[in-house]
Design a protein around this motif. Sequence first.
Motif, PDB file in Angstrom:
ATOM      1  N   LEU A   8       0.836  -1.204   0.000  1.00  0.00           N
ATOM      2  CA  LEU A   8       0.000   0.000   0.000  1.00  0.00           C
ATOM      3  C   LEU A   8       0.868   1.249   0.000  1.00  0.00           C
ATOM      4  O   LEU A   8       0.604   2.212  -0.725  1.00  0.00           O
ATOM      5  CB  LEU A   8      -0.921   0.017   1.228  1.00  0.00           C
ATOM      6  N   ILE A   9       1.889   1.257   0.827  1.00  0.00           N
ATOM      7  CA  ILE A   9       2.778   2.428   0.901  1.00  0.00           C
ATOM      8  C   ILE A   9       3.457   2.661  -0.454  1.00  0.00           C
ATOM      9  O   ILE A   9       3.570   3.793  -0.920  1.00  0.00           O
ATOM     10  CB  ILE A   9       3.825   2.249   2.031  1.00  0.00           C
ATOM     11  N   ASP A  10       3.860   1.558  -1.111  1.00  0.00           N
ATOM     12  CA  ASP A  10       4.485   1.694  -2.430  1.00  0.00           C
ATOM     13  C   ASP A  10       3.507   2.288  -3.441  1.00  0.00           C
ATOM     14  O   ASP A  10       3.874   3.150  -4.246  1.00  0.00           O
ATOM     15  CB  ASP A  10       4.966   0.323  -2.939  1.00  0.00           C
ATOM     16  N   ARG A  11       2.251   1.830  -3.398  1.00  0.00           N
ATOM     17  CA  ARG A  11       1.255   2.362  -4.335  1.00  0.00           C
ATOM     18  C   ARG A  11       1.043   3.844  -4.113  1.00  0.00           C
ATOM     19  O   ARG A  11       0.903   4.626  -5.057  1.00  0.00           O
ATOM     20  CB  ARG A  11      -0.084   1.627  -4.182  1.00  0.00           C
ATOM     21  N   LEU A  12       0.991   4.234  -2.828  1.00  0.00           N
ATOM     22  CA  LEU A  12       0.851   5.655  -2.485  1.00  0.00           C
ATOM     23  C   LEU A  12       1.995   6.449  -3.089  1.00  0.00           C
ATOM     24  O   LEU A  12       1.794   7.473  -3.751  1.00  0.00           O
ATOM     25  CB  LEU A  12       0.916   5.829  -0.966  1.00  0.00           C
ATOM     26  N   ALA A  13       3.196   5.977  -2.833  1.00  0.00           N
ATOM     27  CA  ALA A  13       4.392   6.721  -3.235  1.00  0.00           C
ATOM     28  C   ALA A  13       4.511   6.823  -4.754  1.00  0.00           C
ATOM     29  O   ALA A  13       5.186   7.716  -5.273  1.00  0.00           O
ATOM     30  CB  ALA A  13       5.635   6.072  -2.634  1.00  0.00           C
ATOM     31  N   ILE A  67       9.924   9.090   2.294  1.00  0.00           N
ATOM     32  CA  ILE A  67       9.338   7.804   2.695  1.00  0.00           C
ATOM     33  C   ILE A  67      10.346   6.663   2.557  1.00  0.00           C
ATOM     34  O   ILE A  67      11.063   6.594   1.564  1.00  0.00           O
ATOM     35  CB  ILE A  67       8.108   7.515   1.809  1.00  0.00           C
ATOM     36  N   GLY A  68      10.401   5.757   3.535  1.00  0.00           N
ATOM     37  CA  GLY A  68      11.226   4.563   3.412  1.00  0.00           C
ATOM     38  C   GLY A  68      12.170   4.335   4.570  1.00  0.00           C
ATOM     39  O   GLY A  68      12.668   3.230   4.751  1.00  0.00           O
ATOM     40  N   ASP A  69      12.413   5.355   5.352  1.00  0.00           N
ATOM     41  CA  ASP A  69      13.252   5.149   6.538  1.00  0.00           C
ATOM     42  C   ASP A  69      12.379   5.324   7.773  1.00  0.00           C
ATOM     43  O   ASP A  69      11.162   5.376   7.687  1.00  0.00           O
ATOM     44  CB  ASP A  69      14.434   6.130   6.523  1.00  0.00           C
ATOM     45  N   ASP A  70      12.978   5.419   8.958  1.00  0.00           N
ATOM     46  CA  ASP A  70      12.180   5.547  10.178  1.00  0.00           C
ATOM     47  C   ASP A  70      11.577   6.925  10.335  1.00  0.00           C
ATOM     48  O   ASP A  70      10.601   7.108  11.066  1.00  0.00           O
ATOM     49  CB  ASP A  70      13.034   5.210  11.407  1.00  0.00           C
ATOM     50  N   LEU A  98       2.453  14.550   5.968  1.00  0.00           N
ATOM     51  CA  LEU A  98       2.498  13.183   6.507  1.00  0.00           C
ATOM     52  C   LEU A  98       1.074  12.650   6.538  1.00  0.00           C
ATOM     53  O   LEU A  98       0.145  13.410   6.797  1.00  0.00           O
ATOM     54  CB  LEU A  98       3.102  13.174   7.921  1.00  0.00           C
ATOM     55  N   LEU A  99       0.930  11.359   6.263  1.00  0.00           N
ATOM     56  CA  LEU A  99      -0.399  10.774   6.086  1.00  0.00           C
ATOM     57  C   LEU A  99      -0.576   9.535   6.956  1.00  0.00           C
ATOM     58  O   LEU A  99       0.121   8.544   6.773  1.00  0.00           O
ATOM     59  CB  LEU A  99      -0.577  10.398   4.603  1.00  0.00           C
ATOM     60  N   ASN A 100      -1.501   9.585   7.902  1.00  0.00           N
ATOM     61  CA  ASN A 100      -1.816   8.427   8.746  1.00  0.00           C
ATOM     62  C   ASN A 100      -3.101   7.794   8.255  1.00  0.00           C
ATOM     63  O   ASN A 100      -4.170   8.384   8.361  1.00  0.00           O
ATOM     64  CB  ASN A 100      -1.990   8.853  10.201  1.00  0.00           C
ATOM     65  N   VAL A 146       6.076  12.976   2.743  1.00  0.00           N
ATOM     66  CA  VAL A 146       7.383  12.522   3.234  1.00  0.00           C
ATOM     67  C   VAL A 146       7.288  11.460   4.323  1.00  0.00           C
ATOM     68  O   VAL A 146       8.318  11.021   4.844  1.00  0.00           O
ATOM     69  CB  VAL A 146       8.222  13.719   3.750  1.00  0.00           C
ATOM     70  N   GLY A 147       6.071  11.034   4.687  1.00  0.00           N
ATOM     71  CA  GLY A 147       5.968   9.983   5.688  1.00  0.00           C
ATOM     72  C   GLY A 147       4.552   9.784   6.138  1.00  0.00           C
ATOM     73  O   GLY A 147       3.614  10.406   5.627  1.00  0.00           O
ATOM     74  N   GLY A 148       4.389   8.889   7.103  1.00  0.00           N
ATOM     75  CA  GLY A 148       3.051   8.614   7.607  1.00  0.00           C
ATOM     76  C   GLY A 148       3.011   7.282   8.306  1.00  0.00           C
ATOM     77  O   GLY A 148       4.041   6.758   8.738  1.00  0.00           O
ATOM     78  N   ASP A 149       1.811   6.719   8.377  1.00  0.00           N
ATOM     79  CA  ASP A 149       1.633   5.420   9.016  1.00  0.00           C
ATOM     80  C   ASP A 149       0.445   4.742   8.346  1.00  0.00           C
ATOM     81  O   ASP A 149      -0.493   5.412   7.921  1.00  0.00           O
ATOM     82  CB  ASP A 149       1.384   5.613  10.519  1.00  0.00           C
ATOM     83  N   THR A 150       0.518   3.428   8.199  1.00  0.00           N
ATOM     84  CA  THR A 150      -0.565   2.678   7.576  1.00  0.00           C
ATOM     85  C   THR A 150      -0.915   1.513   8.473  1.00  0.00           C
ATOM     86  O   THR A 150      -0.030   0.735   8.838  1.00  0.00           O
ATOM     87  CB  THR A 150      -0.114   2.145   6.189  1.00  0.00           C
ATOM     88  N   CYS A 151      -2.189   1.425   8.871  1.00  0.00           N
ATOM     89  CA  CYS A 151      -2.558   0.332   9.763  1.00  0.00           C
ATOM     90  C   CYS A 151      -3.989  -0.107   9.503  1.00  0.00           C
ATOM     91  O   CYS A 151      -4.740   0.562   8.783  1.00  0.00           O
ATOM     92  CB  CYS A 151      -2.367   0.742  11.222  1.00  0.00           C
TER      93      CYS A 151
END
Length: 319
Positions: free
Chosen positions: A6-11, A25-28, A85-87, A117-122
């Motif tokens: 999912l994160i890859d599709r977003l990016a 996106i991709g590191d901590d 950032l996208l949660n 540049v970042g976020g969280d997916t759950c």
Amino acid sequence: VAEFALIDRLAERVPTDGPGVVLSIGDDAAVLGDLGDELLVAATDTMNAGVHFLDDVSPVALGHKSLAVNLSDLAAMGARPRWALLNLSLPHADPNWLDAFADGFGALAREHEVSLVGGDTCEGAMSIGVTVLGTVPPGQALRRDGAAIGDDIYVSGNLGDAALALRERLAGRLVAEQDARALDFPEPELALGRGLRSQASACIDLSDGLLSDLGHVARQSGLAARVELERLPTSPSLAAIAEDDRFTLQLTGGEDYGLCFCAAPEREKAIRSLAAAEGTRVTRIGQIEAGAGIRCLHPDGSEWLPAASGWEHFREPRP
Ligand code: ADP
Ligand code: MG
């Protein structure tokens, strides 16, 4: 598909790189920089299924709107948006849904040169949290507390279109195209906000309804506001509604996402040319006065009183 797919599709669909993005996106965590002399401006907003949107809303609209409402907060500060950032909390990993959401989010991000540049997916009940970061030169941020006695009060765009669209949709009635756009695809007034840095004394974006939002400006400025009802910017579909009902939608409906701002009377000419240059319409709707609270006046000077003042979470009973 799983979390990382999912994160890859977003990016793939949302710009993740741009000025000041050292590590995306991709590191901590993301590494961001390049602020020059400017200050960082941050805003965050969450949209939950059942509270902020209906379950059957189009994912493209949701992607657009979840970013738009955040960019609108930066517009109200006079800031330039830069990073987001996208949660995402999602009940299931539906790639088609995700792609459409990302396309809506990505188109608006590209238009305003915002990098994700970042976020969280759950996994969980559907909830979309967006954080935006932007910049503003020192001392130039627009605030809610700067209005002065005698300042004119303006709003951009029309009032009440989104509230009407929501009401019609909830009732299962057909919604006019222009009203549906106002509800689903609000356009944040970023260029207007930046232009107002040198003109406005106070500014807020219209998310909860004019009475509530202008109420914040008045209270935080320690003053009162007078609104002239015959000046409210009104679209044709709103103009067709009985007055009392129309005023309720326009003053307490919410989700307009235009700007409401105050400026000294001698600024009017500059404000009108700024709006013309940005291709947006601004309307002078009243004036800041001594005292406290907001009065909405008919042309004959009599006062209109709302049944409710605007959206507030946790308030009972629901309208
Ligand atoms: P961590 O476990 O270190 O918090 P994750 O595995 O959750 O990292 O996320 C991996 C990378 O993907 C991180 O850079 C994170 O910011 C990014 N990311 C995760 N979800 C999203 C999202 N919804 N939108 C944008 N970036 C995301
Ligand atoms: Mg980590």
